[in-house]
Design an enzyme around this catalytic site. Structure first.
Site, PDB file in Angstrom:
ATOM      1  N   TYR A 110      15.879   4.182  12.689  1.00  0.00           N
ATOM      2  CA  TYR A 110      15.491   3.659  11.375  1.00  0.00           C
ATOM      3  C   TYR A 110      16.706   3.090  10.649  1.00  0.00           C
ATOM      4  O   TYR A 110      16.688   1.967  10.137  1.00  0.00           O
ATOM      5  CB  TYR A 110      14.848   4.759  10.532  1.00  0.00           C
ATOM      6  CG  TYR A 110      14.637   4.368   9.094  1.00  0.00           C
ATOM      7  CD1 TYR A 110      13.633   3.474   8.746  1.00  0.00           C
ATOM      8  CD2 TYR A 110      15.446   4.884   8.081  1.00  0.00           C
ATOM      9  CE1 TYR A 110      13.434   3.095   7.421  1.00  0.00           C
ATOM     10  CE2 TYR A 110      15.256   4.521   6.771  1.00  0.00           C
ATOM     11  CZ  TYR A 110      14.255   3.626   6.441  1.00  0.00           C
ATOM     12  OH  TYR A 110      14.070   3.252   5.121  1.00  0.00           O
ATOM     13  N   SER A 121      18.420   0.885   2.754  1.00  0.00           N
ATOM     14  CA  SER A 121      18.286   2.338   2.661  1.00  0.00           C
ATOM     15  C   SER A 121      19.644   3.010   2.749  1.00  0.00           C
ATOM     16  O   SER A 121      20.551   2.537   3.445  1.00  0.00           O
ATOM     17  CB  SER A 121      17.394   2.847   3.804  1.00  0.00           C
ATOM     18  OG  SER A 121      17.457   4.247   3.923  1.00  0.00           O
ATOM     19  N   GLU A 169      20.122   5.487   4.419  1.00  0.00           N
ATOM     20  CA  GLU A 169      20.264   5.918   5.813  1.00  0.00           C
ATOM     21  C   GLU A 169      21.152   4.961   6.611  1.00  0.00           C
ATOM     22  O   GLU A 169      21.597   5.301   7.707  1.00  0.00           O
ATOM     23  CB  GLU A 169      18.889   6.025   6.474  1.00  0.00           C
ATOM     24  CG  GLU A 169      18.032   7.170   5.956  1.00  0.00           C
ATOM     25  CD  GLU A 169      18.516   8.541   6.415  1.00  0.00           C
ATOM     26  OE1 GLU A 169      19.189   8.620   7.451  1.00  0.00           O
ATOM     27  OE2 GLU A 169      18.228   9.532   5.713  1.00  0.00           O
ATOM     28  N   SER A 217       9.139   3.727   8.083  1.00  0.00           N
ATOM     29  CA  SER A 217      10.191   4.291   7.244  1.00  0.00           C
ATOM     30  C   SER A 217      10.379   5.797   7.382  1.00  0.00           C
ATOM     31  O   SER A 217      11.201   6.376   6.669  1.00  0.00           O
ATOM     32  CB  SER A 217       9.901   3.968   5.770  1.00  0.00           C
ATOM     33  OG  SER A 217       8.640   4.480   5.384  1.00  0.00           O
ATOM     34  N   THR A 224       0.818  -1.223   0.000  1.00  0.00           N
ATOM     35  CA  THR A 224       0.000   0.000   0.000  1.00  0.00           C
ATOM     36  C   THR A 224       0.848   1.267   0.000  1.00  0.00           C
ATOM     37  O   THR A 224       0.310   2.364  -0.098  1.00  0.00           O
ATOM     38  CB  THR A 224      -0.926   0.033   1.222  1.00  0.00           C
ATOM     39  OG1 THR A 224      -0.140   0.043   2.418  1.00  0.00           O
ATOM     40  CG2 THR A 224      -1.853  -1.166   1.238  1.00  0.00           C
ATOM     41  N   ALA A 279       7.789  -3.378   3.490  1.00  0.00           N
ATOM     42  CA  ALA A 279       7.101  -2.774   4.629  1.00  0.00           C
ATOM     43  C   ALA A 279       8.069  -2.438   5.755  1.00  0.00           C
ATOM     44  O   ALA A 279       8.962  -3.218   6.083  1.00  0.00           O
ATOM     45  CB  ALA A 279       6.011  -3.708   5.146  1.00  0.00           C
TER      46      ALA A 279
END
Length: 327
Positions: free
Chosen positions: A152, A128, A130, A87, A11, A84
């Site tokens: 995160y 990521s 990050e 984030s 989604t 998922a």
């Protein structure tokens, strides 16, 4: 028979674009969604409402191994895309516990369930930029050491290590994409890119007077999410699993993003930006820049877009979404 793909996070921005891509390639596409989303599809499934009739959605929770195991057993997928996660980096400072719990355990549950039920499937983990955090070198590659600066980022490093361990210890076809910032009209409003484009439009339409931001000099490697999901798919088509940096190889500041977005609607961002010290991160990541040479060489993936077009596309989409006239 059609290949079956399972997407966690279907989604979200990336999940919706990936679902479209896989449907175009004639996959059976399954998605894990919270049960509450099935009960409120108008608000919670809005990014995929145009393809809902072609999808197979399964209720499940990343916080429950039995839930993930049940979904995996029901579908027995050929490909698993684990997108998922909690984030939003800023939120991870506010609630480290849920960020670490959801992101690390969710990845572990997905890998463990796939190993038990569908060990021949190909697995993708959404890493990521990050993870690099306080970067050790410029640009960042697949072998650049990680130094995450948020819960995160820490959770994504743990997921990356879990994915690599399941690949090396159990022989799973498990790959990680270290994706640098990727945006588009389906980006959540809480992210700085969409916050900027939506506020530029709201101010133009007289629905807002200012935009509050933190560090305008933070620089990121910004690409288009629609191009990045192609790289995800390509990784799972390879004979051997591996890890890949996906990036544009260019860096731009938040200030540049502002300038282009506001100019698109005929405004000067300097007249509307309010610096809010509370929006600075406790541990800032000032500059991220990726080198996707490996992906270009081994996957045949190459970024085709450019920064200005991406920002303008997002502004135009927000003009249409918020009721103005698209430029």
């Amino acid at each position: 028979m059609k290949r079956k793909a399972l997407i966690s996070g279907i989604t979200g921005q990336d999940g919706s674009y990936l679902a479209e891509l896989l449907l175009e390639k004639d996959y059976e596409v399954y998605g894990i969604v919270r049960r509450v989303a099935l009960e409120d599809p108008e608000h919670r499934l809005f990014r995929i409402k145009h393809i809902l009739k072609d999808l197979h959605l399964q209720p499940g929770s990343l916080e429950s191994y039995p839930s993930i195991f049940r979904v995996m057993t029901t579908i027995k997928p050929d490909e698993v895309y684990h997108l998922a996660a909690q984030s939003f980096v800023s939120y991870s400072f506010e609630d480290e516990f849920s960020t670490l719990n959801t992101n690390i355990n969710g990845t572990h549950y997905m890998l463990a369930a796939m190993r038990e039920v569908a060990p021949q499937a190909h697995f993708y983990f959404a890493g990521s930029s990050e993870m690099f955090g306080e970067v050790r070198e410029m640009p960042q590659t697949e072998i650049t050491p990680f130094h995450p600066r948020s819960a995160y980022g820490i959770s994504k490093v743990a997921g990356f290590d879990l994915t690599r361990n399941y690949r090396e210890a159990y022989g799973l076809h498990a790959s990680s994409g270290i994706l640098f910032n990727h945006e588009g009209p389906r980006r959540g409003f809480e992210f700085v890119s969409r916050k900027i484009t939506s506020h530029a439009v709201k101010i133009k339409l007289g629905r807002a007077k200012e935009i509050k931001l933190g560090n305008l000099d933070a620089k990121r490697d910004w690409g288009n999410a629609k191009d990045y999901v192609k790289a995800m798919w390509l990784m799972l088509q390879q004979e051997k699993p591996d890890d890949y940096v996906i990036a544009t190889g260019e860096t731009h500041s938040v200030r540049e993003f502002l300038e282009i977005a506001f100019a698109r609607v005929g405004l000067n961002y300097q007249d509307y930006v309010v610096i809010d010290p509370q929006l600075y991160r406790p541990a800032e990541v000032n500059l991220l820049l990726g080198d996707s040479t490996k992906a270009q060489t081994k996957l045949g993936w190459k970024y085709e877009g450019n920064f200005r077009d991406l920002v303008c596309e997002m502004v135009d989409a927000d003009l249409a979404y918020l009721g103005g006239t698209p430029v």
